[in-house]
Design a protein around this motif. Sequence first.
Motif, PDB file in Angstrom:
ATOM      1  N   PRO A   1       0.842  -1.208   0.000  1.00 53.17           N
ATOM      2  CA  PRO A   1       0.000   0.000   0.000  1.00 53.17           C
ATOM      3  C   PRO A   1       0.872   1.252   0.000  1.00 53.17           C
ATOM      4  N   ASP A   2       0.483   2.213  -0.859  1.00 51.69           N
ATOM      5  CA  ASP A   2       1.271   3.446  -0.955  1.00 51.69           C
ATOM      6  C   ASP A   2       0.336   4.639  -0.877  1.00 51.69           C
ATOM      7  N   ALA A   3       0.790   5.791  -1.364  1.00 56.67           N
ATOM      8  CA  ALA A   3       0.003   7.030  -1.320  1.00 56.67           C
ATOM      9  C   ALA A   3      -0.434   7.350   0.118  1.00 56.67           C
ATOM     10  N   GLY A   4       0.391   6.984   1.087  1.00 56.49           N
ATOM     11  CA  GLY A   4       0.133   7.366   2.478  1.00 56.49           C
ATOM     12  C   GLY A   4      -0.744   6.405   3.256  1.00 56.49           C
ATOM     13  N   GLY A   5      -1.199   5.319   2.624  1.00 58.51           N
ATOM     14  CA  GLY A   5      -2.121   4.405   3.305  1.00 58.51           C
ATOM     15  C   GLY A   5      -1.560   3.823   4.595  1.00 58.51           C
ATOM     16  N   THR A   6      -0.269   3.473   4.581  1.00 62.33           N
ATOM     17  CA  THR A   6       0.301   2.855   5.782  1.00 62.33           C
ATOM     18  C   THR A   6       0.516   3.880   6.896  1.00 62.33           C
ATOM     19  N   TRP A   7       0.332   5.168   6.581  1.00 62.94           N
ATOM     20  CA  TRP A   7       0.412   6.220   7.603  1.00 62.94           C
ATOM     21  C   TRP A   7      -0.989   6.579   8.098  1.00 62.94           C
ATOM     22  N   PHE A   8      -1.912   6.789   7.156  1.00 67.40           N
ATOM     23  CA  PHE A   8      -3.259   7.238   7.543  1.00 67.40           C
ATOM     24  C   PHE A   8      -4.050   6.121   8.238  1.00 67.40           C
ATOM     25  N   LEU A   9      -4.102   4.953   7.592  1.00 69.69           N
ATOM     26  CA  LEU A   9      -5.050   3.929   8.042  1.00 69.69           C
ATOM     27  C   LEU A   9      -4.811   3.479   9.487  1.00 69.69           C
ATOM     28  N   PRO A  10      -3.572   3.131   9.904  1.00 68.60           N
ATOM     29  CA  PRO A  10      -3.399   2.697  11.301  1.00 68.60           C
ATOM     30  C   PRO A  10      -3.699   3.814  12.296  1.00 68.60           C
ATOM     31  N   ARG A  11      -3.539   5.066  11.865  1.00 69.72           N
ATOM     32  CA  ARG A  11      -3.848   6.180  12.778  1.00 69.72           C
ATOM     33  C   ARG A  11      -5.352   6.347  12.966  1.00 69.72           C
ATOM     34  N   ILE A  12      -6.132   5.848  12.027  1.00 72.71           N
ATOM     35  CA  ILE A  12      -7.592   5.982  12.130  1.00 72.71           C
ATOM     36  C   ILE A  12      -8.202   4.733  12.766  1.00 72.71           C
ATOM     37  N   VAL A  13      -7.784   3.553  12.291  1.00 72.10           N
ATOM     38  CA  VAL A  13      -8.468   2.325  12.752  1.00 72.10           C
ATOM     39  C   VAL A  13      -7.588   1.460  13.651  1.00 72.10           C
ATOM     40  N   GLY A  14      -6.317   1.817  13.838  1.00 70.10           N
ATOM     41  CA  GLY A  14      -5.408   0.998  14.647  1.00 70.10           C
ATOM     42  C   GLY A  14      -4.610   0.041  13.763  1.00 70.10           C
ATOM     43  N   GLN A  15      -3.480  -0.415  14.312  1.00 71.75           N
ATOM     44  CA  GLN A  15      -2.547  -1.258  13.558  1.00 71.75           C
ATOM     45  C   GLN A  15      -3.190  -2.569  13.101  1.00 71.75           C
ATOM     46  N   LYS A  16      -3.903  -3.244  14.035  1.00 74.87           N
ATOM     47  CA  LYS A  16      -4.409  -4.593  13.732  1.00 74.87           C
ATOM     48  C   LYS A  16      -5.372  -4.574  12.550  1.00 74.87           C
ATOM     49  N   LEU A  17      -6.350  -3.661  12.633  1.00 77.10           N
ATOM     50  CA  LEU A  17      -7.355  -3.623  11.577  1.00 77.10           C
ATOM     51  C   LEU A  17      -6.740  -3.144  10.268  1.00 77.10           C
ATOM     52  N   ALA A  18      -5.844  -2.156  10.369  1.00 78.56           N
ATOM     53  CA  ALA A  18      -5.191  -1.663   9.144  1.00 78.56           C
ATOM     54  C   ALA A  18      -4.448  -2.809   8.459  1.00 78.56           C
ATOM     55  N   LEU A  19      -3.752  -3.584   9.251  1.00 77.03           N
ATOM     56  CA  LEU A  19      -2.987  -4.700   8.686  1.00 77.03           C
ATOM     57  C   LEU A  19      -3.930  -5.719   8.038  1.00 77.03           C
ATOM     58  N   ALA A  20      -5.019  -6.029   8.729  1.00 79.19           N
ATOM     59  CA  ALA A  20      -5.980  -6.992   8.170  1.00 79.19           C
ATOM     60  C   ALA A  20      -6.542  -6.488   6.845  1.00 79.19           C
ATOM     61  N   LEU A  21      -6.897  -5.195   6.806  1.00 82.75           N
ATOM     62  CA  LEU A  21      -7.488  -4.652   5.569  1.00 82.75           C
ATOM     63  C   LEU A  21      -6.473  -4.665   4.431  1.00 82.75           C
ATOM     64  N   MET A  22      -5.209  -4.483   4.779  1.00 81.20           N
ATOM     65  CA  MET A  22      -4.181  -4.460   3.728  1.00 81.20           C
ATOM     66  C   MET A  22      -3.781  -5.868   3.292  1.00 81.20           C
ATOM     67  N   LEU A  23      -3.785  -6.811   4.222  1.00 82.98           N
ATOM     68  CA  LEU A  23      -3.418  -8.186   3.857  1.00 82.98           C
ATOM     69  C   LEU A  23      -4.546  -8.889   3.095  1.00 82.98           C
ATOM     70  N   THR A  24      -5.794  -8.636   3.505  1.00 85.74           N
ATOM     71  CA  THR A  24      -6.914  -9.310   2.824  1.00 85.74           C
ATOM     72  C   THR A  24      -7.339  -8.581   1.560  1.00 85.74           C
ATOM     73  N   ALA A  25      -7.041  -7.271   1.486  1.00 87.87           N
ATOM     74  CA  ALA A  25      -7.525  -6.431   0.377  1.00 87.87           C
ATOM     75  C   ALA A  25      -9.052  -6.496   0.272  1.00 87.87           C
ATOM     76  N   ASP A  26      -9.732  -6.692   1.404  1.00 83.40           N
ATOM     77  CA  ASP A  26     -11.196  -6.766   1.391  1.00 83.40           C
ATOM     78  C   ASP A  26     -11.820  -5.413   1.041  1.00 83.40           C
ATOM     79  N   GLN A  27     -12.978  -5.485   0.409  1.00 81.06           N
ATOM     80  CA  GLN A  27     -13.755  -4.269   0.151  1.00 81.06           C
ATOM     81  C   GLN A  27     -14.533  -3.924   1.420  1.00 81.06           C
ATOM     82  N   VAL A  28     -14.400  -2.674   1.899  1.00 83.23           N
ATOM     83  CA  VAL A  28     -15.093  -2.257   3.120  1.00 83.23           C
ATOM     84  C   VAL A  28     -16.264  -1.357   2.719  1.00 83.23           C
ATOM     85  N   PRO A  29     -17.509  -1.818   2.954  1.00 81.89           N
ATOM     86  CA  PRO A  29     -18.679  -1.035   2.531  1.00 81.89           C
ATOM     87  C   PRO A  29     -18.818   0.276   3.316  1.00 81.89           C
ATOM     88  N   ALA A  30     -19.521   1.210   2.718  1.00 80.02           N
ATOM     89  CA  ALA A  30     -19.629   2.566   3.272  1.00 80.02           C
ATOM     90  C   ALA A  30     -20.112   2.583   4.724  1.00 80.02           C
TER      91      ALA A  30
END
Length: 263
Positions: free
Chosen positions: A144-173
């Motif tokens: 993940p680039d364009a700042g994702g590894t900086w923004f996402l863990p700061r919003i949702v926490g490390q664990k969830l950010a990592l899960a979303l990046m490893l699974t590449a799951d679509q997260v509904p609105a």
Amino acid sequence: MAYTTIRYAAADGVATVTLARPDKLNAISAVMHADLRAALAAAEVDDKVRCLVITGEGRAFSSGQDLTEERLREPDGTIDYGGRLDRDYNPLVLRLYDYPKVTVAALNGPAVGAAANIALACDIVVAARSAYLQEAFARIALVPDAGGTWFLPRIVGQKLALALMLTADQVPADDLHRLGLVYKVYDDGVFLAEAMALAKRLAAGPPMTFRLIKQALRGSAANGLAAQLDLERDLQRQAGASQDSAEGIAAFREKRAPRFQGR
Ligand code: T3D
């Protein structure tokens, strides 16, 4: 300015940048980066513009990097994706994060890959109920680039950010809203009208104070409490001495809407 991959319009204090390659779900090309640079510059120097909205044409916000675009190569033939980040994505993300006006990412549909993270670089994200966000990089074996590894863990926490990046799951609105990534979710039929109403409300706010609020929040990402209290004091001195603050208090006392001038 003649744009080829976006549309730009300014009215009622709001500049709207619409990513406009709907046949490719608004995939981001080098030309789109150049168009975005020009549009951000135009909105920045236009004193009438106080809020910038980025949205997409058609059924997507954006599908991220245009995967049909030629892969960047060094003179010796090796692939170098870092060059594209240095040239296009990293300056764009920093520009949005430090932008002197309020920015709104209006997710009319999917925001995928780099586009998801460009949205996270904006001040406020709103979404149509059918939209989703996807850190899709791992599906094509990229980081993940364009700042994702900086923004996402700061919003949702490390664990969830990592899960979303490893699974590449679509997260509904609705889940994005629950997780604090999205401020408001609007039904698709009223999405654009609601997003623009929010943008116009922000455009009527005190622009100088908004810059100071952004500065305070940016500071808190790095500061301890004592340093942050000092920063708040310094910024409040500036806000409190502004004509807009005097106008805000006068309007409250006179029971009328304030007219903020940005001074
Ligand atoms: O290069 C670098 O510098 C590396 C940096 C990478 C940063 C990134 O952004 S990595 C992530 C890149 N994006 C993706 O991996 C997403 C690719 N797209 C998809 O997975 C799917 O299209 C979606 C899940 C977003 C949507 O699926 P669906 O089924 O709703 O639509 P579709 O049929 O796949 O797409 C519609 C058309 O858009 C289709 O074209 P066609 O067949 O009708 O001519 C498809 O090829 C095109 N399209 C979709 N995404 C892209 C794209 N064309 C170019 N680049 C895309 N990213």
